[in-house]
Design an enzyme around this catalytic site. Structure first.
Site, PDB file in Angstrom:
ATOM      1  N   LYS A  43       0.836  -1.211   0.000  1.00 29.95           N
ATOM      2  CA  LYS A  43       0.000   0.000   0.000  1.00 29.95           C
ATOM      3  C   LYS A  43       0.866   1.253   0.000  1.00 29.95           C
ATOM      4  O   LYS A  43       1.881   1.308   0.708  1.00 29.95           O
ATOM      5  CB  LYS A  43      -0.881   0.033   1.265  1.00 29.95           C
ATOM      6  CG  LYS A  43      -1.979  -1.002   1.277  1.00 29.95           C
ATOM      7  CD  LYS A  43      -2.799  -0.879   2.552  1.00 29.95           C
ATOM      8  CE  LYS A  43      -3.893  -1.926   2.633  1.00 29.95           C
ATOM      9  NZ  LYS A  43      -4.547  -1.951   3.948  1.00 29.95           N
ATOM     10  N   SER A 133      -9.889   2.587   5.958  1.00 38.15           N
ATOM     11  CA  SER A 133      -8.879   3.648   5.854  1.00 38.15           C
ATOM     12  C   SER A 133      -8.772   4.147   4.421  1.00 38.15           C
ATOM     13  O   SER A 133      -8.581   5.342   4.185  1.00 38.15           O
ATOM     14  CB  SER A 133      -7.514   3.132   6.318  1.00 38.15           C
ATOM     15  OG  SER A 133      -7.522   2.864   7.692  1.00 38.15           O
TER      16      SER A 133
HETATM   17  O1  PNS Z   1      -4.134  -2.709   7.742  1.00 37.61           O
HETATM   18  P1  PNS Z   1      -3.478  -3.630   6.733  1.00 37.61           P
HETATM   19  O2  PNS Z   1      -2.687  -2.839   5.711  1.00 37.61           O
HETATM   20  O3  PNS Z   1      -4.457  -4.554   6.099  1.00 37.61           O
HETATM   21  O4  PNS Z   1      -2.432  -4.528   7.571  1.00 37.61           O
HETATM   22  C1  PNS Z   1      -1.653  -5.512   6.918  1.00 37.61           C
HETATM   23  C2  PNS Z   1      -0.408  -5.831   7.740  1.00 37.61           C
HETATM   24  C3  PNS Z   1       0.446  -4.579   7.914  1.00 37.61           C
HETATM   25  C4  PNS Z   1      -0.825  -6.350   9.100  1.00 37.61           C
HETATM   26  C5  PNS Z   1       0.394  -6.922   6.947  1.00 37.61           C
HETATM   27  O5  PNS Z   1       0.784  -6.395   5.716  1.00 37.61           O
HETATM   28  C6  PNS Z   1       1.633  -7.424   7.701  1.00 37.61           C
HETATM   29  O6  PNS Z   1       1.499  -8.209   8.622  1.00 37.61           O
HETATM   30  N1  PNS Z   1       2.833  -6.930   7.332  1.00 37.61           N
HETATM   31  C7  PNS Z   1       4.065  -7.283   8.022  1.00 37.61           C
HETATM   32  C8  PNS Z   1       4.987  -8.148   7.164  1.00 37.61           C
HETATM   33  C9  PNS Z   1       4.762  -9.618   7.430  1.00 37.61           C
HETATM   34  O7  PNS Z   1       4.951 -10.120   8.515  1.00 37.61           O
HETATM   35  N2  PNS Z   1       4.356 -10.337   6.345  1.00 37.61           N
HETATM   36  C10 PNS Z   1       4.208 -11.773   6.353  1.00 37.61           C
HETATM   37  C11 PNS Z   1       2.939 -12.324   6.938  1.00 37.61           C
HETATM   38  S1  PNS Z   1       1.450 -11.848   6.187  1.00 37.61           S
END
Ligand code: PNS
Length: 166
Positions: A43, A133
């Protein structure tokens, strides 16, 4: 008995009423709750992480959410690394629709494979089912009023900043 620690992760760009409702309800379910702003590489961000952190802290404080709630951010690795560091065994996500289930399921499965962590889904209050959001970002960037959808500190910040800043 050991204490139950959970993490509510998200972009929080910006925090919405839906986020706050999930945080309030999760804080009742766990001994300690970490609300964590995590960079989502998929994003394009509207607000810098430091700004989101300030708004989220203020929103949680103003809402008078009861329980042990820590607000933080994480940008140096996997979400499950943070969970391990703070001793959390659960991730909490809000679900508004079937689309959210489709989006969240792979992340929940992969996070479980990575570390054994469980993801708990809380069903969103129908009052917040259309709040996202991304919608708030779009309306705010075009000069619309997002007051009904966001906590007061976020509404104040967006109104003061004005549409041209996003
Ligand atoms: O509010 P969102 O953008 O839907 O949240 C998504 C988020 C930030 C929780 C997700 O992208 C995330 O966990 N990112 C961290 C990187 C990670 O651990 N990725 C691997 C597992 S999904």
């Amino acid at each position: 008995m050991s204490s139950r620690i959970a993490v509510v992760p998200g972009s929080f760009d910006p925090p919405t009423q839906g986020h706050l409702d999930v945080i309030r309800r999760a804080a009742r379910l766990f001994d300690e709750l970490h609300v964590l702003i995590v960079h989502n590489p998929d994003k394009e961000a509207m607000l810098p992480i430091a700004q989101r952190l300030e708004l989220l802290e203020e929103s949680v404080r103003e809402a008078g959410i009861e329980g042990s709630v820590v607000v933080g951010s994480w940008s140096v690795g996997l979400l499950v690394d943070y969970a391990e560091e703070v001793g959390a065994s659960v991730l909490v996500k809000g679900i508004r629709s079937q689309g959210d289930v489709t989006y969240e399921t792979p992340m929940a499965v992969v996070n479980n494979h990575l570390s054994g962590i469980e993801t708990v889904f809380l069903l969103a209050d129908p009052a917040n089912s259309v709040v996202s959001s991304s919608l708030v970002r779009q309306v705010a960037s075009l000069g619309g009023d997002v007051t009904p959808y966001v906590p007061a500190p976020v509404a104040r910040y967006l109104a003061a900043a004005g549409p041209s800043d996003f």
